[in-house]
Structure formats: structure tokens, C-alpha cells
Write a protein that holds these residues in place. Sequence first.
Motif, PDB file in Angstrom:
ATOM      1  N   ILE A 164       0.817  -1.223   0.000  1.00 28.70           N
ATOM      2  CA  ILE A 164       0.000   0.000   0.000  1.00 28.70           C
ATOM      3  C   ILE A 164       0.849   1.272   0.000  1.00 28.70           C
ATOM      4  O   ILE A 164       0.302   2.379  -0.020  1.00 28.70           O
ATOM      5  CB  ILE A 164      -0.984   0.033   1.189  1.00 28.70           C
ATOM      6  CG1 ILE A 164      -0.228   0.034   2.523  1.00 28.70           C
ATOM      7  CG2 ILE A 164      -1.967  -1.130   1.114  1.00 28.70           C
ATOM      8  CD1 ILE A 164      -1.132   0.253   3.732  1.00 28.70           C
ATOM      9  N   CYS A 166       1.468   6.161   1.735  1.00 28.93           N
ATOM     10  CA  CYS A 166       0.803   4.895   2.008  1.00 28.93           C
ATOM     11  C   CYS A 166      -0.701   5.137   2.016  1.00 28.93           C
ATOM     12  O   CYS A 166      -1.184   6.017   2.727  1.00 28.93           O
ATOM     13  CB  CYS A 166       1.250   4.323   3.354  1.00 28.93           C
ATOM     14  SG  CYS A 166       3.042   4.034   3.472  1.00 28.93           S
ATOM     15  N   ALA A 215      -4.432   3.531   2.557  1.00 30.89           N
ATOM     16  CA  ALA A 215      -5.148   2.417   3.177  1.00 30.89           C
ATOM     17  C   ALA A 215      -6.651   2.605   3.032  1.00 30.89           C
ATOM     18  O   ALA A 215      -7.202   3.602   3.500  1.00 30.89           O
ATOM     19  CB  ALA A 215      -4.774   2.312   4.651  1.00 30.89           C
ATOM     20  N   TYR A 231      -8.316  -2.483   5.363  1.00 31.51           N
ATOM     21  CA  TYR A 231      -7.294  -2.413   6.403  1.00 31.51           C
ATOM     22  C   TYR A 231      -7.868  -1.803   7.678  1.00 31.51           C
ATOM     23  O   TYR A 231      -8.742  -0.945   7.635  1.00 31.51           O
ATOM     24  CB  TYR A 231      -6.100  -1.576   5.922  1.00 31.51           C
ATOM     25  CG  TYR A 231      -5.433  -2.164   4.709  1.00 31.51           C
ATOM     26  CD1 TYR A 231      -4.502  -3.187   4.830  1.00 31.51           C
ATOM     27  CD2 TYR A 231      -5.755  -1.705   3.430  1.00 31.51           C
ATOM     28  CE1 TYR A 231      -3.904  -3.738   3.706  1.00 31.51           C
ATOM     29  CE2 TYR A 231      -5.161  -2.257   2.309  1.00 31.51           C
ATOM     30  CZ  TYR A 231      -4.240  -3.268   2.453  1.00 31.51           C
ATOM     31  OH  TYR A 231      -3.655  -3.823   1.344  1.00 31.51           O
ATOM     32  N   SER A 258     -10.351   6.719   1.454  1.00 33.03           N
ATOM     33  CA  SER A 258      -9.026   6.162   1.678  1.00 33.03           C
ATOM     34  C   SER A 258      -8.190   7.079   2.563  1.00 33.03           C
ATOM     35  O   SER A 258      -8.233   8.306   2.423  1.00 33.03           O
ATOM     36  CB  SER A 258      -8.290   5.940   0.352  1.00 33.03           C
ATOM     37  OG  SER A 258      -8.956   4.980  -0.441  1.00 33.03           O
ATOM     38  N   VAL A 267      -1.414   0.534  10.915  1.00 29.74           N
ATOM     39  CA  VAL A 267      -2.300  -0.063   9.913  1.00 29.74           C
ATOM     40  C   VAL A 267      -2.074  -1.566   9.917  1.00 29.74           C
ATOM     41  O   VAL A 267      -0.932  -2.035   9.893  1.00 29.74           O
ATOM     42  CB  VAL A 267      -2.016   0.512   8.514  1.00 29.74           C
ATOM     43  CG1 VAL A 267      -2.936  -0.116   7.474  1.00 29.74           C
ATOM     44  CG2 VAL A 267      -2.196   2.041   8.504  1.00 29.74           C
ATOM     45  N   ASP A 314      -3.654  -5.560   8.439  1.00 28.64           N
ATOM     46  CA  ASP A 314      -4.562  -6.336   7.594  1.00 28.64           C
ATOM     47  C   ASP A 314      -5.801  -6.702   8.405  1.00 28.64           C
ATOM     48  O   ASP A 314      -5.683  -7.042   9.594  1.00 28.64           O
ATOM     49  CB  ASP A 314      -3.892  -7.632   7.129  1.00 28.64           C
ATOM     50  CG  ASP A 314      -2.913  -7.400   5.985  1.00 28.64           C
ATOM     51  OD1 ASP A 314      -3.249  -6.658   5.062  1.00 28.64           O
ATOM     52  OD2 ASP A 314      -1.806  -7.975   6.061  1.00 28.64           O
TER      53      ASP A 314
END
Length: 232
Positions: free
Chosen positions: A7, A21, A23, A28, A168, A226, A228
Motif C-alpha cells: 500500500i 501509504c 489504506a 485495512y 481512503s 495499519v 490487515d
Amino acid sequence: MAKIPDICEETVFEGARAILCVADPSVYEIRLVYRRPDGEVYGRVSKAVAELAAGGKMPLLAMNAGMYHADMSPVGLYVENGEEAAPLNEDDGFGNFFLKPNGVFFVRKDGSAGVMETQAYRAAELAPDFATQSGPMLVIDGAIHPRFLPDGTSKYIRNGVGVRDDGSVVLAITRDPVSLGSFARLFRDLAECPDALFFDGAVSSLAWGTQMEIDAGEPAGPVIAVFDKPGT
């Protein structure tokens, strides 16, 4: 050197190297961390990611996410897991935090995120799961902070956060020293964030996993991480 997360990307903006970055909160998990379960402040990004990983929560990335007093307490609002550890700060003062308008980055209970100017945040009467107040705002409704010079002489490695129209979350940090004006344009023009908030300069640090990619060697108060999401 740790592997760059999928990302994140390296870029150059106005002659300065930076990392962006991006996300998607639907994919996420974005959290703020500050203290261990026993109440001890992590105090550094490196310590926060190491202990998160040891507890089974390996972050994709993490960075410092707000200013702090000498005793490591947050200067402004800080909310973690729905609990307010420090109140919204609307005082006047000296330093970047008080270069108004300042603002708040927050994550709602459904995982979606936003950046709002402090007065707008208060008026919205939100009850977020996570929130950190910092300053100054970099971009407000698509406009650069009104008190920024186009390219001031004060230049540091800087980091901050913005949110795009699609929801985002963009986390950015520079590898080279930049002015606040240039850093704000990075969020507006390159990252396409209509609202963005400055986290800090000179102490800015970034971890990929548990490895420090940029380490100022300075303490950190609130840390944004951040992860997963399971099953995504």
C-alpha cells in the motif's frame, strides 16, 4: 532494509523524496495506540510495533501521530478504543499545534476515517473509536492552510495524514526536509486529499512491520498503525 508494504510507494514531490501509504478502511484496520495494557506509555514507534507484534498484532506500518508534552501526555484530544484519554484542546499558544486552524484525525466505530478542523469536529459531536488532535491543518476543504508561506525557510522531515473523497486514508512522510507549504501541496496535489493534518516534524518516524524505515531517534506519543483485516 524492510520490504515496502504493497500500500506504500516511494515518490518525489517538488524535489523531495517522500513515502505515501494509502489504506482503504474497508480492507485495512487503522488504529491509534499510546499505552500498554499496564498503562505505560510506549514512548517510541519502535517499541509500539515490537509490542504489538509480540501480542499477535503485526502492523503493516506505523508512524508517530500527534504531539505530546514533556511527560508524554497528548497535547490535544486523544481517543483509543472509544475512551478519551485527553480532551479536545482549543487553547491558543505557541508552536505548530496552535497554528490554527488545527484539527483532528478520527476513526469511526464502522472503521471509516476523517480529518476535520477542530471547531468543525466539536460541532459534529462525534463519538469515534480513535482520534488524535494535532496541528496545523495542512489542507482544509481543498485549500492550503492560510498562514503557510509558499515555501518557508523552516524545513524538516515531516509526516501527516489525509483522507481522500473515496474514504481512503493517506499517510505520508518525507525522506528529505520540506517546508509546511510544500508538504501541504503534496497532500493536496499529489495525494489528492481535500483535508489533511500535520502530525509532526523533526521527530517523524516510520516503521514497516517491526523494522524502522525512518527513525528520528526521538520519543513518540500517539502512534498510528495499519493492519490487515482478518479475511480480507
